[in-house]
Design an enzyme around this catalytic site. Structure first.
Site, mmCIF file in Angstrom:
data_model
loop_
_atom_site.group_PDB
_atom_site.id
_atom_site.type_symbol
_atom_site.label_atom_id
_atom_site.label_comp_id
_atom_site.label_asym_id
_atom_site.label_seq_id
_atom_site.Cartn_x
_atom_site.Cartn_y
_atom_site.Cartn_z
ATOM 1 N N TYR A 135 -5.293 106.290 82.124
ATOM 2 C CA TYR A 135 -5.156 104.860 82.392
ATOM 3 C C TYR A 135 -4.281 104.590 83.618
ATOM 4 O O TYR A 135 -4.502 103.626 84.335
ATOM 5 C CB TYR A 135 -4.508 104.156 81.191
ATOM 6 C CG TYR A 135 -5.485 103.541 80.227
ATOM 7 C CD1 TYR A 135 -6.417 104.328 79.564
ATOM 8 C CD2 TYR A 135 -5.466 102.175 79.967
ATOM 9 C CE1 TYR A 135 -7.300 103.759 78.663
ATOM 10 C CE2 TYR A 135 -6.347 101.603 79.073
ATOM 11 C CZ TYR A 135 -7.263 102.393 78.428
ATOM 12 O OH TYR A 135 -8.134 101.829 77.535
ATOM 13 N N LYS A 190 -8.085 117.112 72.966
ATOM 14 C CA LYS A 190 -9.315 117.754 73.431
ATOM 15 C C LYS A 190 -8.862 119.052 74.098
ATOM 16 O O LYS A 190 -9.181 119.333 75.267
ATOM 17 C CB LYS A 190 -10.062 116.812 74.400
ATOM 18 C CG LYS A 190 -11.474 117.268 74.769
ATOM 19 C CD LYS A 190 -12.493 117.141 73.640
ATOM 20 C CE LYS A 190 -13.810 117.769 74.031
ATOM 21 N NZ LYS A 190 -14.784 117.827 72.931
ATOM 22 N N ASP A 222 -13.675 114.428 69.335
ATOM 23 C CA ASP A 222 -15.054 114.179 68.883
ATOM 24 C C ASP A 222 -15.148 114.331 67.367
ATOM 25 O O ASP A 222 -15.764 113.513 66.673
ATOM 26 C CB ASP A 222 -16.052 115.090 69.617
ATOM 27 C CG ASP A 222 -15.647 116.550 69.661
ATOM 28 O OD1 ASP A 222 -14.498 116.881 69.282
ATOM 29 O OD2 ASP A 222 -16.488 117.384 70.066
ATOM 30 N N ASP A 246 -7.573 104.352 72.598
ATOM 31 C CA ASP A 246 -8.309 103.110 72.845
ATOM 32 C C ASP A 246 -9.615 103.125 72.054
ATOM 33 O O ASP A 246 -9.954 102.172 71.352
ATOM 34 C CB ASP A 246 -8.600 102.973 74.346
ATOM 35 C CG ASP A 246 -9.410 101.731 74.662
ATOM 36 O OD1 ASP A 246 -9.081 100.657 74.130
ATOM 37 O OD2 ASP A 246 -10.395 101.840 75.429
ATOM 38 N N ASP A 250 -10.557 101.221 68.050
ATOM 39 C CA ASP A 250 -11.624 100.238 67.823
ATOM 40 C C ASP A 250 -12.508 100.676 66.655
ATOM 41 O O ASP A 250 -12.892 99.860 65.810
ATOM 42 C CB ASP A 250 -12.499 100.072 69.077
ATOM 43 C CG ASP A 250 -12.077 98.865 69.911
ATOM 44 O OD1 ASP A 250 -10.884 98.500 69.855
ATOM 45 O OD2 ASP A 250 -12.930 98.295 70.623
HETATM 46 C C1 IPM Z 1 -6.940 97.545 74.146
HETATM 47 C C2 IPM Z 1 -7.850 97.013 75.207
HETATM 48 C C3 IPM Z 1 -7.205 97.263 76.574
HETATM 49 C C4 IPM Z 1 -7.093 98.772 76.726
HETATM 50 C C5 IPM Z 1 -7.938 96.636 77.759
HETATM 51 C C6 IPM Z 1 -8.116 95.148 77.568
HETATM 52 C C7 IPM Z 1 -7.234 96.916 79.060
HETATM 53 O O1 IPM Z 1 -9.114 97.578 75.104
HETATM 54 O O2 IPM Z 1 -5.797 97.058 74.053
HETATM 55 O O3 IPM Z 1 -7.362 98.436 73.412
HETATM 56 O O4 IPM Z 1 -8.040 99.430 77.171
HETATM 57 O O5 IPM Z 1 -6.030 99.298 76.408
HETATM 58 MG MG MG Z 2 -9.372 98.823 73.410
#
Ligand code: IPM
Ligand code: MG
Length: 356
Positions: A135, A190, A222, A246, A250
């Site tokens: 990042y 990884k 993975d 990240d 999710d």
């Molecule tokens: C998160 C989001 C952010 C990230 C984006 C909006 C920059 O996806 O907080 O997970 O990738 O960290």
């Molecule tokens: Mg995110």
């Protein structure tokens, strides 16, 4: 104590308003000051993280953040896009430790796309490193490929890197979080392909010696993605880098079927933090008054617990949220037949009422 309120874009303003209402109803005296961020920051002063907003965030003891982003800013150059606000805040404030719990509320068991027996009782925590990795790694950019089979062609490139102190500090945070929970930590890497994560694995293993009461295992990313949807309850705490975190967070959030319920915290070395819902700005439903404010309200509870040292008030908010769910109140995202559909403001009001 001073709280910076950064509502941001889309549903950010609506949901933050509800959390502020709940904070005010606690009967404590907090100083709260708002500032624009993300697209709103760009509109107000030409930058997603205006200087005054950054200054406020630095001064404050904690930051309550809504969400940023809207399709209409997609054409702006990268440095001016709303997402840069959140990345900038993380970097400028040194918010390296990101806590993303994924909890399945029993009342919402039907909301998951997974079978109830796979997810019922789910309570896992992802600890994501937030200020390093690909990042932020330099160099990065677009250029003419200097070597390789595509030498001379245009290419985009980023750099994945982690320094030892960066891995050490997030590992300590994760081991300590595991100590307060089920005492099991899975470090996701990884190492089979990447030097960065071979190094990560070595350092985490070394630090484990200081936490003999915590069981540590290592998993490739993975496989971790697969195990998260196969048998998520086998995890307790997961620690991983910025990029993998990240993606996995999710997936973990969606296991519960209700990302609108999940709070998050991003902390610095002194427990100053930024608190935000795990979901985004949802421009498609912005302004309609139907967004779920509970993730933001629960983020305010995390803020009270981690940054403001008010565990009791945090518990009060969490109990109030459970109560409104038990009462059958649901925003559209978690609505099921037989429950009562309410809007954003009504949900906020119900939590305030349940605090009493
Ligand atoms: C998160 C989001 C952010 C990230 C984006 C909006 C920059 O996806 O907080 O997970 O990738 O960290
Ligand atoms: Mg995110």
């Amino acid at each position: 104590m001073k709280i910076a309120i950064l509502p941001g874009d889309g549903i950010g303003t609506e949901i933050t308003e509800q959390a502020v209402k709940v904070l005010k109803a606690l009967g404590e005296t907090f100083e709260m000051e708002s500032a624009p961020v993300g697209g709103a920051g760009y509109e107000a002063s030409g930058h997603p993280l205006p200087e005054a907003t950054l200054k406020l965030a630095k001064e404050a003891d904690a930051i309550l953040f809504g969400a940023v982003g809207d399709w209409k800013y997609d054409k702006l150059e990268r440095s001016l896009r709303p997402e840069q606000a959140i990345l900038g805040l993380r970097k400028h404030l040194g918010l390296f430790a990101n806590f993303r719990p994924a909890i399945l509320y029993p009342e919402l068991a039907g909301a998951s796309t997974l079978k109830p027996e796979v997810v019922s009782g789910l309570d896992i925590l992802i600890v994501r490193e937030l200020t390093g990795d690909i990042y932020f790694g330099q160099p990065r950019g677009m250029r003419e490929a200097p070597d390789g089979p595509f030498k001379g062609a245009r290419e985009g490139f980023d750099t994945m890197r982690y320094a030892e102190p960066e891995i050490r500090r997030i590992a300590h945070v994760a081991f300590q979080a595991a100590q307060k929970r089920g005492k099991r930590l899975t470090s996701v890497d990884k190492a089979n392909v990447l030097e960065t994560f071979q190094f990560w694995k070595e350092i985490v293993t070394e630090i484990h010696a200081e936490y003999p009461d915590v069981e540590l295992d290592h998993m490739y990313v993975d496989n971790a993605a697969m195990q998260l949807v196969r048998a998520p309850k086998k995890f307790d705490v997961i620690v991983t880098g910025n990029m993998f975190g990240d993606i996995l967070s999710d997936a973990a959030a969606m296991l519960t079927g209700s990302i609108g319920m999940l709070p998050s915290a991003s902390l610095d070395a002194n427990n100053k933090g930024l608190y935000e819902p795990s979901h985004g700005s949802a421009p498609d439903i912005a302004g309609k008054g139907i967004a779920n404010p509970l993730a933001t309200i629960l983020s305010a509870a995390m803020m009270l617990r981690y940054s403001l040292n008010k565990e009791e008030q945090a518990n009060r908010i969490e109990a109030a949220v459970k109560k409104v769910l038990a009462q059958g109140l649901r925003t559209a995202d978690i609505y099921e037949q037989g429950t009562t559909k309410v809007g954003t403001t009504e949900m906020g009001d119900a939590v305030v009422k349940a605090l009493a």
